[in-house]
Structures are given as structure tokens and as C-alpha cells.
Design an enzyme around this catalytic site. Structure first.
Site, PDB file in Angstrom:
ATOM      1  CD  GLU A 335      -2.893  -1.149   2.280  1.00 32.53           C
ATOM      2  OE1 GLU A 335      -4.116  -1.457   2.114  1.00 32.53           O
ATOM      3  OE2 GLU A 335      -2.501  -1.016   3.315  1.00 32.53           O
ATOM      4  CB  SER A 336       4.244   1.948  -1.382  1.00 35.98           C
ATOM      5  OG  SER A 336       4.713   1.309  -0.273  1.00 35.98           O
TER       6      SER A 336
END
Ligand code: IFG
Length: 525
Positions: A335-336
Site C-alpha cells: 500500500e505504498s
């Protein structure tokens, strides 16, 4: 009833009575015991072995490790049986009425964690190739005894073990759970309690999610503000907390003594607000962020184009690797959303090299498959099958943790008190009724290192709340990791699971009493 049938019935009854009077015990059936995970093979011989105040546990030779395993079993049996079972060493097999633990390297099929348990009315023999196999086997001994054996205070006997032979070994080498101690902090005692529960179900990895937006939970001596400031809070604004390096080492040793490996995770480049709030220089803006107590994800990133970021990461990896005997460090990578992909890829490539330089192998969430995977990097499949497939295509092993089947923070149904449901509801049957090797055609059994059931803790902050989500589903993941798929079926499993209601109660586990399980099916003994 015809005359003949009546005569046969009478004759059968007479034989049974004679059997009972001769052997002084009721016939038993080892194959009907409610073992979880289900063993590979069980052959029952219909009699029983009695634990008495003359029973001791003998280990072969003077190896301290075997004595410790024997003592672990004695410590589990003595409080409830009151039999004062002692651990003794011997070269030869002991006399009748005792339990005997020994190693033999002659049974390759058993591998490192398998065991063979032979119970007769005179002896209990547990043999394995490795001490880990003996440790897995003593969990089966515990589960063959009545569930009251797990009570903390003295219970009435008798303490009988059904006789027969169990040959058993796991399907997968990695059978784990994950505890997110960043969203809500869980102290050492809660973690040790979970380790004991994993051990009882023959699981062998605990992944600790040690850092995230809401908290940094492991002391790093070269960057003290990570815990001094970044450990100060948690989701909802509570007091948070952290493990000193001494406490972390205590957890690692406690796990090791139960043949469980700790896999520590420092999530990066995203999920890093606690670090960004602790050190201004880690932010591209040069300004520290505020501590965060909400539940959003994907809003943070380390500054991937500043050298100080890599100095920071190297210091963290160095200190954590020195405290971690396990071969893996988990570097997150999920989830960058605010890290450009052209920055994410070189970042993950460089960090993999740093972990390897400190003598460890890399675990990461499945997005890492967008980067170049180093030879031993393992891809943890949680959301995107296509990422896991990319990992296999790069020659990597996959750790199977699909949120839609294996996320312990998913609600059971829309009425669940705790949990989320972005990946769907996961009732006990859905959590059991799937096969890791049958999710994707590209992901075959040989590509799979094992299974892990993560508990994210946005919605739970105490042991009881966590146990509501973890149990009883964890028992199913333990079985998926251990028992061959062809031996598994929900209809048969749910009966064994019902019988573990008594065991979980005896172990003071606050499990969710799913309506899909007939928990009232009383324990057979
Ligand atoms: N996804 C996030 C977790 C957690 C989870 C809650 C992963 C790898 C949703 N990342 O799962 O941090 O917020 O279900």
C-alpha cells in the site's frame, strides 16, 4: 428381533463384558479422537494407557533439549492431573507405565517436524527425527487426553490415552499467524500467550508487524525517538507501547523453546508515519509529521531519494537482524500509494540487498513482485493474485495469506462485534474450505512455502477482543498448513472443531462461538 439376532447380540455383549473385565478398561478408538490438525495416519488398537502417579516421562540420553521438551509436557499435565509426573533420562526404553521420548534419524518421511506416536496399554513411545518433531508429537498426546487436562487446577481422573499408532508430518514447512502490534500494542504476556496457542496447534511461525503509521514498537538504539516518540500512541489514541530489545529477545526465546520462529516486519516505504513523526529528516519536506491514531492506510512514505533514509533503514535492519535468529526479515512494501512506482522499485531492490547484506532473507507483501526479486525473497500473497503470479514467474516462493480466506481481522458476518469486511466476510467454514495450492493455476504446491493467517488490529486492542477474531478460525489454518488436502473436509472437521470448544474453554481462550458449529457435541470422554 429373530432368535439368531438376539443370540448374536447376547454373545457380543458377553464378549465385550469379558474384554472389559479382563483388561479392566472400556474399548477406545484412537481414530475417533478430535486431533487438530488431523494427523496423516491413525491406526487404533482399541485399548487404553493409564497415566498414574507412577508415570514418568523418560527421554533418551542426557540431551538438555529433550529434557526441556519432556519438562514442557510434564508442566502441561501436572497442574490438572496432580500426578507429579517427573522427567528422567534413560538409555534403554523405560519400564511399563511410562512415556518415552526418543530421536531416531531413520524415518525420512517424517522430516524435521514429523513424529510417530505408539501407545499400548503398557507404554507411550514418541519417536522423531528432530526435537521439533517430538515437540509437535507431545501436542497430540495432550489432545488425546480429556479436554480437562488443559485446566489450570486439579481435575478428577482417570487419565486415559486411547491406544494405537499415529504417524504424522506437515504438508507445509511454514504454518504461521501474524500479530499487528502497531495499530494496537500487545504486551509481552499477550504475545507469549498467543505463542502457546500456536504451539498447541502445531504452528511454527509468528510474524510480528512491528511498525506502521500508528506506532513503532521495537527499540532501535541508534534511532531512540522511534519508540520514545513513535511508540507513544495507537489507533484510538491509547497509550501505545513498545518492546525493549531485551523484551523482544525474551519473546524470541519463548517462541524458540516452542519451535516457533519469529519473523519481524518493518513495513516500508509506506505505513511509516510513526517513523516520519519521530524524525523530521526522514520526510522529503524535512518536517516531522504528527502522530496518527486513525485507521486510514496508504498516505505515508519514506523519502526514497534521500541518503539518510537508507542510513536509517540499514541501522534498523542491522539492529533487528542481530536480535532475530530466524532466517527472514519482513520489509513490508504494501500500500505504498504515495510512493511513485519509479521510486518504489529501486527502493525495494536496494532494501532487499541491505537485508541480505545483514545475513537475512527477505519477506515482503505481494507488491514487491513489481520490483526485481532477489534469489530467496518470498512474496506474501495477500491481495493481488497477479502479484503473487509475478513472484512465481520470477522464481520466488509464495507465502499464502489471501485476505478473502485468511485475514483474521475479517468479520465473521455483518453482526460481528470486531473486525473489518473490505475483503468480505469470513465465517469459520469459508476460512477452512479452501486449498492454498488451488487458488491460481500458476501457484502450485511446489511454489508455496506455506500459509499465514494475519491479525490486523485496527479494531481490537485486548487479548479477549483479539481472540474473538483469531479463534476458532486459527485452528482451520493450522490444519490447512499441516494436513494433506485430500484428508480434509468441512463436514468432518467441524465435529472435531466442536470438541475443541471444551479445550479452548479450558485454556481460557475467548473464542467466537460460530453458529455453524455444534459446540454442544460434548467431549467424548
Ligand atoms: N491492508 C493493510 C494492513 C491492514 C489491513 C486490514 C496489508 C498487507 C488492510 N496491508 O494487509 O495494514 O490495514 O485488513
Amino acid at each position: 428381533m429373530t432368535k439368531t439376532k438376539f443370540k448374536n447380540l447376547a454373545l457380543g455383549g458377553f464378549i465385550l463384558a469379558a474384554f472389559v473385565s479382563q483388561t479392566g478398561c472400556k474399548p477406545t478408538d484412537l481414530s475417533k479422537e478430535n486431533l487438530i490438525p488431523k494427523p496423516v495416519s491413525v491406526v487404533a488398537t482399541g485399548s487404553s494407557f493409564d497415566l498414574t502417579d507412577q508415570t514418568d516421562i523418560y527421554v533418551q540420553g542426557e540431551a538438555a533439549e529433550l529434557i526441556q521438551i519432556g519438562q514442557f509436557l510434564a508442566d502441561k499435565l501436572n497442574p490438572s492431573t496432580g500426578l507429579g509426573i517427573e522427567v528422567k533420562t534413560t538409555i534403554e526404553a523405560p519400564g511399563p507405565g511410562n512415556i518415552f521420548l526418543s530421536l531416531s534419524g531413520t524415518d525420512a518421511e517424517l522430516g524435521n517436524e514429523g513424529y510417530e506416536l505408539t501407545i499400548t496399554d503398557k507404554s507411550v513411545n514418541l519417536v522423531a527425527n528432530q526435537p521439533a518433531g517430538l515437540f509437535r508429537g507431545i501436542q497430540s498426546i495432550r489432545q488425546i487426553l480429556p479436554s480437562r487436562v488443559e485446566m489450570a487446577d486439579k481435575q478428577k481422573g482417570p487419565w486415559k490415552l486411547a491406544t494405537g499408532t499415529i504417524r504424522d508430518y506437515p504438508s507445509y514447512g511454514y504454518r504461521g499467524s501474524m500479530l499487528d502490534v502497531a495499530r494496537h500494542f500487545f504486551g509481552v504476556e499477550d504475545v507469549k500467550n498467543l505463542i502457546d496457542q500456536l504451539a498447541y496447534y502445531k504452528m511454527n511461525v509468528l510474524h510480528l508487524h512491528l511498525s506502521d503509521d500508528q506506532g513503532w514498537r521495537i527499540e532501535i538504539k541508534s534511532w531512540p525517538n522511534l519508540t520514545a516518540h513513535g511508540g507513544k500512541t495507537e489507533v484510538g489514541g491509547g497509550e501505545g507501547g513498545f518492546y525493549t530489545q531485551e523484551q523482544y529477545s525474551d519473546i524470541v526465546k519463548y517462541a524458540q523453546d516452542r519451535y516457533i520462529t519469529i519473523v519481524p516486519e518493518i513495513d516500508m516505504p509506506g505505513h511509516t508515519n510513526a517513523a516520519l513523526a519521530s524524525y523530521a529528516e526522514l520526510n522529503c519536506s524535512g518536517k516531522a509529521t504528527e502522530l496518527y491514531t486513525g485507521r486510514e492506510v496508504g498516505f505515508s512514505t519514506l523519502c526514497t531519494n534521500k541518503e539518510v533514509t537508507y542510513k536509517f533503514i540499514d541501522d534498523v535492519i542491522r539492529e533487528l537482524a542481530a536480535l532475530t535468529p530466524g532466517e527472514y526479515l519482513h520489509i513490508g512494501g504494501d500500500e505504498s500509494h504515495v510512493t511513485k512506482i519509479e521510486d518504489y522499485i529501486p527502493f525495494m531492490n536496494r532494501v532487499q540487498d541491505m537485508v541480505i547484506a545483514h545475513g537475512k532473507k527477505v519477506f515482503a507483501w505481494d507488491e514487491i513482485a513489481l520490483a526485481t526479486l532477489k534469489p530467496n525473497t518470498v512474496v506474501q500473497y495477500w491481495a493481488k493474485a497477479e502479484n503473487a503470479v509475478k513472484g512465481v514467474e520470477q522464481g520466488a516462493k509464495v507465502l499464502i495469506s489471501p485476505a478473502k480466506y485468511a485475514y483474521l481481522d475479517m468479520q465473521y458476518d455483518s453482526t460481528s462485534t470486531y473486525g473489518l469486511h473490505w475483503a468480505g466476510y469470513v465465517e469459520v467454514d469459508k476460512g477452512y474450505n479452501w486449498d492454498p495450492a488451488n487458488l491460481e493455476p500458476t501457484i502450485k504446491k511446489e511454489n508455496i512455502i506455506g500459509i499465514e493467517a494475519p491479525l490486523w488490529t485496527e479494531t481490537v486492542g485486548t487479548r479477549e477482543e483479539a481472540e474473538y477474531l483469531i479463534f476458532p478460525r486459527l485452528l482451520g489454518y493450522a490444519e490447512i498448513g499441516w494436513t494433506p488436502t485430500e484428508l480434509r473436509s468441512w463436514d468432518e472437521y467441524k465435529i472435531r472443531l466442536a470438541n475443541h470448544g471444551e479445550r479452548m474453554k479450558a485454556m481460557k481462550i475467548s473464542f467466537y462461538p460460530s453458529k455453524l458449529v455444534n459446540w454442544d457435541a460434548k467431549d467424548k470422554k
